[in-house]
Scaffold this motif. Sequence first.
Motif, PDB file in Angstrom:
ATOM      1  N   GLY A  69       2.935   7.170  -5.069  1.00 48.62           N
ATOM      2  CA  GLY A  69       3.356   8.494  -5.726  1.00 48.62           C
ATOM      3  C   GLY A  69       2.205   9.526  -5.861  1.00 48.62           C
ATOM      4  N   SER A  70       1.029   9.008  -5.939  1.00 51.68           N
ATOM      5  CA  SER A  70      -0.074   9.735  -5.859  1.00 51.68           C
ATOM      6  C   SER A  70      -0.402  10.538  -4.467  1.00 51.68           C
ATOM      7  CB  SER A  70      -1.394   8.958  -6.113  1.00 51.68           C
ATOM      8  OG  SER A  70      -1.493   8.424  -7.294  1.00 51.68           O
ATOM      9  N   PRO A  71      -0.876  11.678  -4.340  1.00 51.95           N
ATOM     10  CA  PRO A  71      -1.020  12.379  -3.230  1.00 51.95           C
ATOM     11  C   PRO A  71      -1.837  11.307  -2.049  1.00 51.95           C
ATOM     12  CG  PRO A  71      -1.718  13.742  -4.863  1.00 51.95           C
ATOM     13  CD  PRO A  71      -1.230  12.502  -5.631  1.00 51.95           C
ATOM     14  N   GLU A  72      -1.243  11.239  -0.941  1.00 55.27           N
ATOM     15  CA  GLU A  72      -1.970  10.307   0.126  1.00 55.27           C
ATOM     16  C   GLU A  72      -2.927  10.979   1.048  1.00 55.27           C
ATOM     17  OE1 GLU A  72       1.554   8.635   1.427  1.00 55.27           O
ATOM     18  OE2 GLU A  72       2.288   7.774  -0.339  1.00 55.27           O
ATOM     19  N   PRO A  73      -3.942  10.387   1.048  1.00 54.47           N
ATOM     20  CA  PRO A  73      -5.110  11.054   2.183  1.00 54.47           C
ATOM     21  C   PRO A  73      -4.714  10.724   3.431  1.00 54.47           C
ATOM     22  CG  PRO A  73      -6.101   8.899   1.038  1.00 54.47           C
ATOM     23  CD  PRO A  73      -4.644   9.388   0.432  1.00 54.47           C
ATOM     24  N   ASP A  74      -4.923  11.142   4.656  1.00 56.48           N
ATOM     25  CA  ASP A  74      -4.753  10.920   5.919  1.00 56.48           C
ATOM     26  C   ASP A  74      -5.274   9.528   6.305  1.00 56.48           C
ATOM     27  OD1 ASP A  74      -3.502  13.327   6.032  1.00 56.48           O
ATOM     28  OD2 ASP A  74      -5.143  14.473   6.850  1.00 56.48           O
ATOM     29  N   ASP A  75      -6.446   9.041   5.606  1.00 58.94           N
ATOM     30  CA  ASP A  75      -6.727   7.948   6.010  1.00 58.94           C
ATOM     31  C   ASP A  75      -6.645   6.727   5.196  1.00 58.94           C
ATOM     32  OD1 ASP A  75      -8.401   8.802   3.879  1.00 58.94           O
ATOM     33  OD2 ASP A  75     -10.304   8.330   4.476  1.00 58.94           O
ATOM     34  N   LEU A  76      -5.503   6.807   4.564  1.00 61.37           N
ATOM     35  CA  LEU A  76      -5.033   5.700   3.545  1.00 61.37           C
ATOM     36  C   LEU A  76      -5.040   4.419   4.149  1.00 61.37           C
ATOM     37  CD1 LEU A  76      -3.879   5.091   0.719  1.00 61.37           C
ATOM     38  CD2 LEU A  76      -1.426   5.482   1.748  1.00 61.37           C
ATOM     39  N   PHE A  77      -4.515   4.264   5.304  1.00 61.64           N
ATOM     40  CA  PHE A  77      -4.683   2.991   6.134  1.00 61.64           C
ATOM     41  C   PHE A  77      -5.956   2.533   6.100  1.00 61.64           C
ATOM     42  CE2 PHE A  77      -5.142   1.062  10.587  1.00 61.64           C
ATOM     43  CZ  PHE A  77      -4.602  -0.134  10.181  1.00 61.64           C
ATOM     44  N   GLN A  78      -7.014   3.445   6.369  1.00 64.85           N
ATOM     45  CA  GLN A  78      -8.269   3.166   6.453  1.00 64.85           C
ATOM     46  C   GLN A  78      -9.142   2.610   5.024  1.00 64.85           C
ATOM     47  OE1 GLN A  78      -7.378   5.449   8.315  1.00 64.85           O
ATOM     48  NE2 GLN A  78      -7.453   4.675  10.225  1.00 64.85           N
ATOM     49  N   GLN A  79      -8.740   3.252   4.017  1.00 58.42           N
ATOM     50  CA  GLN A  79      -9.108   3.127   2.742  1.00 58.42           C
ATOM     51  C   GLN A  79      -8.641   1.760   2.304  1.00 58.42           C
ATOM     52  OE1 GLN A  79      -8.598   5.839  -0.615  1.00 58.42           O
ATOM     53  NE2 GLN A  79      -9.016   7.920   1.084  1.00 58.42           N
ATOM     54  N   PHE A  80      -7.335   1.311   2.851  1.00 57.85           N
ATOM     55  CA  PHE A  80      -7.042  -0.242   2.423  1.00 57.85           C
ATOM     56  C   PHE A  80      -7.585  -1.082   3.334  1.00 57.85           C
ATOM     57  CE2 PHE A  80      -3.205   1.896   0.166  1.00 57.85           C
ATOM     58  CZ  PHE A  80      -3.687   1.283  -1.181  1.00 57.85           C
ATOM     59  N   GLY A  81      -8.719  -0.861   4.165  1.00 59.79           N
ATOM     60  CA  GLY A  81      -9.250  -1.718   5.098  1.00 59.79           C
ATOM     61  C   GLY A  81      -8.551  -2.069   6.258  1.00 59.79           C
ATOM     62  N   SER A  82      -7.429  -1.131   6.663  1.00 57.87           N
ATOM     63  CA  SER A  82      -6.972  -1.409   8.148  1.00 57.87           C
ATOM     64  C   SER A  82      -6.212  -2.556   8.300  1.00 57.87           C
ATOM     65  CB  SER A  82      -7.917  -1.377   9.212  1.00 57.87           C
ATOM     66  OG  SER A  82      -8.410   0.165   9.315  1.00 57.87           O
ATOM     67  N   PRO A  83      -5.297  -2.950   7.332  1.00 56.72           N
ATOM     68  CA  PRO A  83      -4.665  -4.344   7.407  1.00 56.72           C
ATOM     69  C   PRO A  83      -3.501  -4.372   8.459  1.00 56.72           C
ATOM     70  CG  PRO A  83      -3.456  -2.784   5.660  1.00 56.72           C
ATOM     71  CD  PRO A  83      -4.767  -2.055   6.173  1.00 56.72           C
ATOM     72  N   ASN A  84      -3.249  -5.635   8.890  1.00 59.69           N
ATOM     73  CA  ASN A  84      -2.615  -5.990   9.749  1.00 59.69           C
ATOM     74  C   ASN A  84      -0.970  -5.906   9.295  1.00 59.69           C
ATOM     75  OD1 ASN A  84      -5.040  -8.134  10.257  1.00 59.69           O
ATOM     76  ND2 ASN A  84      -4.488  -7.080  12.200  1.00 59.69           N
ATOM     77  N   LEU A  85      -0.893  -6.433   8.258  1.00 59.78           N
ATOM     78  CA  LEU A  85       0.361  -6.237   7.713  1.00 59.78           C
ATOM     79  C   LEU A  85       0.525  -6.038   6.199  1.00 59.78           C
ATOM     80  CD1 LEU A  85       1.640  -9.273   6.092  1.00 59.78           C
ATOM     81  CD2 LEU A  85       1.146 -10.271   8.226  1.00 59.78           C
ATOM     82  N   CYS A  86       1.720  -5.758   5.617  1.00 62.16           N
ATOM     83  CA  CYS A  86       1.605  -5.191   4.276  1.00 62.16           C
ATOM     84  C   CYS A  86       2.722  -5.904   3.484  1.00 62.16           C
ATOM     85  CB  CYS A  86       1.839  -3.984   3.967  1.00 62.16           C
ATOM     86  SG  CYS A  86       2.495  -3.236   2.438  1.00 62.16           S
ATOM     87  N   ILE A  87       2.723  -6.678   2.546  1.00 60.05           N
ATOM     88  CA  ILE A  87       3.702  -7.458   1.635  1.00 60.05           C
ATOM     89  C   ILE A  87       3.873  -6.424   0.516  1.00 60.05           C
ATOM     90  CG2 ILE A  87       4.221  -9.318   0.227  1.00 60.05           C
ATOM     91  CD1 ILE A  87       2.445 -11.198   1.895  1.00 60.05           C
ATOM     92  N   HIS A  88       4.937  -5.714   0.625  1.00 58.20           N
ATOM     93  CA  HIS A  88       5.337  -4.535  -0.408  1.00 58.20           C
ATOM     94  C   HIS A  88       6.113  -5.191  -1.473  1.00 58.20           C
ATOM     95  CE1 HIS A  88       5.337  -0.662  -1.758  1.00 58.20           C
ATOM     96  NE2 HIS A  88       6.705  -0.679  -1.652  1.00 58.20           N
ATOM     97  N   LEU A  89       5.435  -5.428  -2.736  1.00 59.37           N
ATOM     98  CA  LEU A  89       6.068  -6.099  -3.835  1.00 59.37           C
ATOM     99  C   LEU A  89       6.341  -5.016  -4.886  1.00 59.37           C
ATOM    100  CD1 LEU A  89       4.205  -9.468  -4.373  1.00 59.37           C
ATOM    101  CD2 LEU A  89       6.264  -9.016  -3.174  1.00 59.37           C
TER     102      LEU A  89
END
Length: 284
Positions: free
Chosen positions: A54-74
């Motif tokens: 819900g925080s403002p999301e940067p354009d490089d959010l994916f890169q900030q999370f280390g470019s994961p292959n998949l996401c388990i969204h709990l």
Amino acid sequence: MKILVTGATGFIGNYVIDYLLSKGIKIIATSRSLEKAKNSNWFGKVEFIPWTIGSPEPDDLFQQFGSPNLCIHLAWSGLSNFKDPKHKTVYFKNHYNFLKNLAYQGVKKFSVTGTCLEYGMKEGALSENMTPNPTIPYSIAKNDLRLALEKLQKKHEFNLDWIRLFYMFGKGQNPKSILATLEKHIIEKQTIFNMSGGEQVRDYLPVEIIAEFIVNLALQIKGNGIVNCCSGSPIKIVDLVKNYLAERNASIDLNLGYYPYTDYEPFEFWGSAKKLNITLNNAQ
């Protein structure tokens, strides 16, 4: 393989991370609180990145999370009040935008937890081919998120598991849940346990098993769509309580009927585990 786990410090999240670590998988864990994460037994074994959905999301959010292959969204907010309108008006939008951002930036698969309450007031064995009919803000928001992600798949290619959770128990669960409350009574040597009539039928599994199911579904390359995460074995709540007392070799008088039954759940329902079993067996 690199997996982003949201809601990492939650009840299920801790067990999911432990199970992923046992498989030697690289994990990027995220939740709102760094301090809470530091108290987790997995802290220091994963890369932890605090983030509030819900925080403002940067354009490089994916890169900030280390470019994961998949996401388990709990992750999800407001679980203390399933009837809070914010589930529909705020949390749905926040979580959809977060996942959409990651999808467009590079995540190829999402395994997202839904809820058995999406089925609404249907009774009996609930299977994935049933039309959902959620009745409260929490389940409506979850179902809306699934529909939005399925629509997004038509615009941007990614795979999706929608894992409908039923009921669970284990160390670290909500202290207000029935077995956590019962355990507290046992420890305090109380002699009476107030509860509902106990005749309602539910579907329960240990949280460790739930975590294994979630991870094993997520690790499949293809998306599995909607999958019930359940035992497939109905049990009355009063029998669940009696079984727990027997396992703990404890004796407490049950004050049945002290609390009313909930008004947002069917009286008797459980999950069909047929698709879950077929999916996991085919992956072996």
